[in-house]
Scaffold this motif. Structure first.
Motif, short mmCIF file in Angstrom:
data_model
loop_
_atom_site.label_atom_id
_atom_site.label_comp_id
_atom_site.label_asym_id
_atom_site.label_seq_id
_atom_site.Cartn_x
_atom_site.Cartn_y
_atom_site.Cartn_z
N LEU A 78 -2.89 3.32 13.50
CA LEU A 78 -2.54 4.48 12.66
C LEU A 78 -3.46 5.67 12.96
O LEU A 78 -3.02 6.82 13.01
CB LEU A 78 -2.63 4.10 11.18
N GLU B 31 6.30 18.58 1.21
CA GLU B 31 5.34 17.64 0.60
C GLU B 31 6.04 16.31 0.29
O GLU B 31 5.52 15.23 0.56
CB GLU B 31 4.79 18.20 -0.72
N LEU B 32 7.24 16.45 -0.28
CA LEU B 32 8.01 15.27 -0.69
C LEU B 32 8.39 14.38 0.51
O LEU B 32 8.11 13.17 0.51
CB LEU B 32 9.28 15.71 -1.43
N ALA C 236 1.82 15.76 6.57
CA ALA C 236 1.82 14.45 7.23
C ALA C 236 0.42 13.83 7.14
O ALA C 236 0.28 12.65 6.79
CB ALA C 236 2.26 14.59 8.68
N SER D 201 -3.53 9.53 1.81
CA SER D 201 -3.33 8.81 0.54
C SER D 201 -2.87 7.37 0.79
O SER D 201 -3.23 6.46 0.03
CB SER D 201 -2.41 9.56 -0.42
N PHE D 202 -2.15 7.16 1.87
CA PHE D 202 -1.79 5.78 2.22
C PHE D 202 -3.04 4.96 2.55
O PHE D 202 -3.18 3.80 2.12
CB PHE D 202 -0.82 5.74 3.41
N ILE E 205 -0.94 10.42 5.21
CA ILE E 205 -1.70 9.33 5.86
C ILE E 205 -2.95 9.06 5.04
O ILE E 205 -3.30 7.90 4.77
CB ILE E 205 -2.12 9.70 7.31
N PHE F 289 12.57 4.35 3.58
CA PHE F 289 11.52 3.91 2.66
C PHE F 289 11.89 2.56 2.04
O PHE F 289 11.05 1.68 1.90
CB PHE F 289 11.33 4.95 1.55
N ALA G 176 5.68 12.32 2.18
CA ALA G 176 5.32 11.09 1.46
C ALA G 176 6.37 9.99 1.59
O ALA G 176 6.04 8.82 1.82
CB ALA G 176 5.07 11.39 -0.01
N ILE G 177 7.64 10.34 1.47
CA ILE G 177 8.67 9.29 1.38
C ILE G 177 9.42 9.05 2.69
O ILE G 177 10.20 8.12 2.79
CB ILE G 177 9.69 9.56 0.24
N MET H 246 8.09 11.08 -6.91
CA MET H 246 8.65 11.15 -5.57
C MET H 246 9.59 9.99 -5.29
O MET H 246 10.56 10.12 -4.53
CB MET H 246 7.52 11.14 -4.54
N VAL I 221 13.68 8.55 -2.66
CA VAL I 221 13.61 7.77 -1.42
C VAL I 221 14.98 7.37 -0.88
O VAL I 221 15.94 7.23 -1.63
CB VAL I 221 12.75 6.49 -1.56
N MET J 213 5.64 9.34 6.21
CA MET J 213 4.65 8.27 6.08
C MET J 213 5.24 6.91 6.45
O MET J 213 4.64 6.19 7.27
CB MET J 213 4.06 8.28 4.67
N PRO J 214 6.40 6.51 5.90
CA PRO J 214 6.98 5.23 6.34
C PRO J 214 7.19 5.15 7.85
O PRO J 214 6.96 4.10 8.44
CB PRO J 214 8.33 5.18 5.60
N ALA K 80 0.83 -1.21 0.00
CA ALA K 80 0.00 0.00 0.00
C ALA K 80 0.87 1.26 0.00
O ALA K 80 0.55 2.25 -0.66
CB ALA K 80 -0.94 -0.01 1.21
N LEU K 81 1.97 1.21 0.74
CA LEU K 81 2.87 2.37 0.82
C LEU K 81 3.51 2.66 -0.54
O LEU K 81 3.55 3.81 -0.99
CB LEU K 81 3.95 2.10 1.88
N ALA L 153 1.06 4.17 -2.84
CA ALA L 153 0.60 5.51 -2.46
C ALA L 153 1.58 6.61 -2.88
O ALA L 153 1.24 7.79 -2.85
CB ALA L 153 0.37 5.58 -0.95
N VAL L 154 2.79 6.23 -3.25
CA VAL L 154 3.81 7.24 -3.57
C VAL L 154 3.97 7.37 -5.09
O VAL L 154 4.07 6.36 -5.78
CB VAL L 154 5.15 6.88 -2.89
N THR M 167 11.42 -0.27 4.58
CA THR M 167 10.01 -0.42 4.94
C THR M 167 9.22 -1.11 3.82
O THR M 167 8.21 -1.75 4.07
CB THR M 167 9.39 0.96 5.25
N GLU N 124 -2.72 9.61 13.79
CA GLU N 124 -3.34 10.66 12.97
C GLU N 124 -4.09 11.67 13.85
O GLU N 124 -3.94 12.88 13.69
CB GLU N 124 -4.31 10.00 11.98
#
Lengths: 283, 283
Positions: A253, B185-186, B242, B248-249, B246, A217, B189-190, A209, A213, B193-194, A200-201, A204-205, A220, A257
């Motif tokens: 999660l 933003e970048l 952040a 989009s994940f 979450i 990343f 996500a990378i 982007m 990484v 999020m992980p 899923a991760l 989602a990217v 993970t 959040e």
């Protein structure tokens, strides 16, 4: 342990191939036979030295085997069991049959229904692997130090259970015995859930982007590169527990959040500290 | 590049300590001074050879420095900037100030507001680290081959920007320049999020189950052992992005969950294959 005269491995990918190499390194069988659906996979296993003989023909492959290991994706295991049941006169041979499927309740119930009572089926799941899953990546020591779940039921033949456990120990694994149901709950949490999350991760990217990484990343998501067919089978043969695991992950999660949304500094800190402490305890 | 006469590093953990070691290995400064809040951390950095002199006193630490690097947790960066602004007569020195904060919009806006125009602030984020974050784990080559984001604004002094970029290149990093907003933003996500996912995953698994985990779970959650305070600061200094990550994940995880629930074999397979392909493309 007493040497097997013929071990037949059905499906010679990473797991099947590594079993072959482990058996041959430790001289646990007079002959190791590989059965597959494609000559190309069998040739890889032969070249690697994981099997002595290879065949596309199941009947000749299992003839005279005293241990048959079904190491295919889960969805193919019942088909092979059915073919084995049809092909052979088990009343005489008392061959032991085991498998390497990553979920056990589905497999064990199916196979106990299919195979004649005179065969001795013992469900097993070597908890080892890699995202690289062909015989070319097989190693004789893949199971060294890793756990193998053995999942007997009330129908399991005691002596054959002992033999299967001794077999896995002989190739270096630590045997953990538990009922299929408990096994499936456990692996949903510690194995299926990480895979779902990794997949899923990655999904989602965006590709834009992804080129930035770093190690975090990468680690993970490493397991997201695992075989899609194998994982599809795992999820679909253990859906109840897989969904239960997603649900408890989501709760966890959601807590993070909410803490970010509410700027709940203390709660966020406690959650991150709890995770850090728990993760550090894993060797 | 021209040697700095005095580089002062505020905060000598893994990042600050590794900068010190890298500077000394490549002889980029006549003297490297470490400033900290605890003598114990400074002693570790001295013992490691990451700094030449250590002090708890900010004023003497930054006196005469032509490069000041603030390598503390994000929440402390504005405090140090304020103290530096109060302490020093910048009109004369034109000292370059840079930082290593993992989020940039919050830091850059704050520091551009705090520091006098005669100082030359350039925001930076070395995209490197480890879950082990004290100076004892510092290495001179931590930044070798890793990316460093440099995030100038319209206020950034051009010559100082060039010097900061040259500095990071000199210690082995690949410099990537982008505006603070795009950077945040970048990394949400990378990187954020992980981390959130790893922490949530560890927190979702019971202690009874954790003793059975294998390499997959271990790799997927390694980063959850990272410093809780550092990550708390990261999330709370970049909450909007952040939370967007979450969200989009979760969409991506929901897709897998639905496919399992509906036994949508084809869709599940396509999702897993897409993840596999995308993950394999990451070197």
């Amino acid at each position: 342990m007493k040497k097997f005269s013929k071990i037949t491995i059905i499906g010679v990918g990473l797991i099947g191939g590594s079993i072959g190499l482990a058996v041959k390194k430790r001289r646990l069988a007079k002959v190791v036979c590989g059965v597959g659906r494609r000559m190309s996979s069998l040739k890889k296993a032969l070249k690697k030295g994981a099997i002595d003989v290879a065949t596309l023909d199941l009947e000749s492959g299992i003839k005279g085997a005293d241990l048959i290991i079904i190491a295919t994706p889960i969805s193919l295991i019942p088909q092979y069991a059915l073919k084995i049941a049809v092909l052979s006169d088990w009343a005489k041979t008392e061959t032991i049959i085991t498998d390497t499927g990553s979920t056990k309740e589905f497999v064990v119930k199916k196979l106990e229904g299919i195979l004649p009572k005179t065969t001795h089926f013992v469900g097993a799941h070597p908890f080892a692997g890699s995202e690289k899953n062909t015989a070319s990546n097989a190693t004789a020591d893949l199971f060294k130090g890793s756990k193998v779940f053995v999942t007997p039921t009330k129908n399991t033949h005691k002596k054959s259970l002992s033999k299967v456990k001794a077999f896995w120990k002989a190739i270096g694994a630590e045997v953990v015995q538990m009922p299929p149901k408990k096994h499936d709950e456990l692996v949903a949490a510690i194995s299926h859930m990480p895979h779902m999350i990794a997949a899923a991760l990655v999904n989602a990217v965006s590709r834009d982007m992804i080129k930035f990484v770093s190690t975090g990343f990468r680690d993970t998501t490493r397991i997201a590169a695992g075989d899609a067919l194998m994982w599809r089978d795992i999820f679909l043969s253990n859906p109840k527990n897989a969904l239960k695991s997603i649900s408890s992950f989501k709760k966890s999660l959601d807590a993070l959040e909410r803490a970010i949304k509410k700027e709940d500094v203390g709660f966020l800190m406690r959650q991150l500290e709890a995770a850090k402490k728990k993760r550090e305890a894993i060797l």
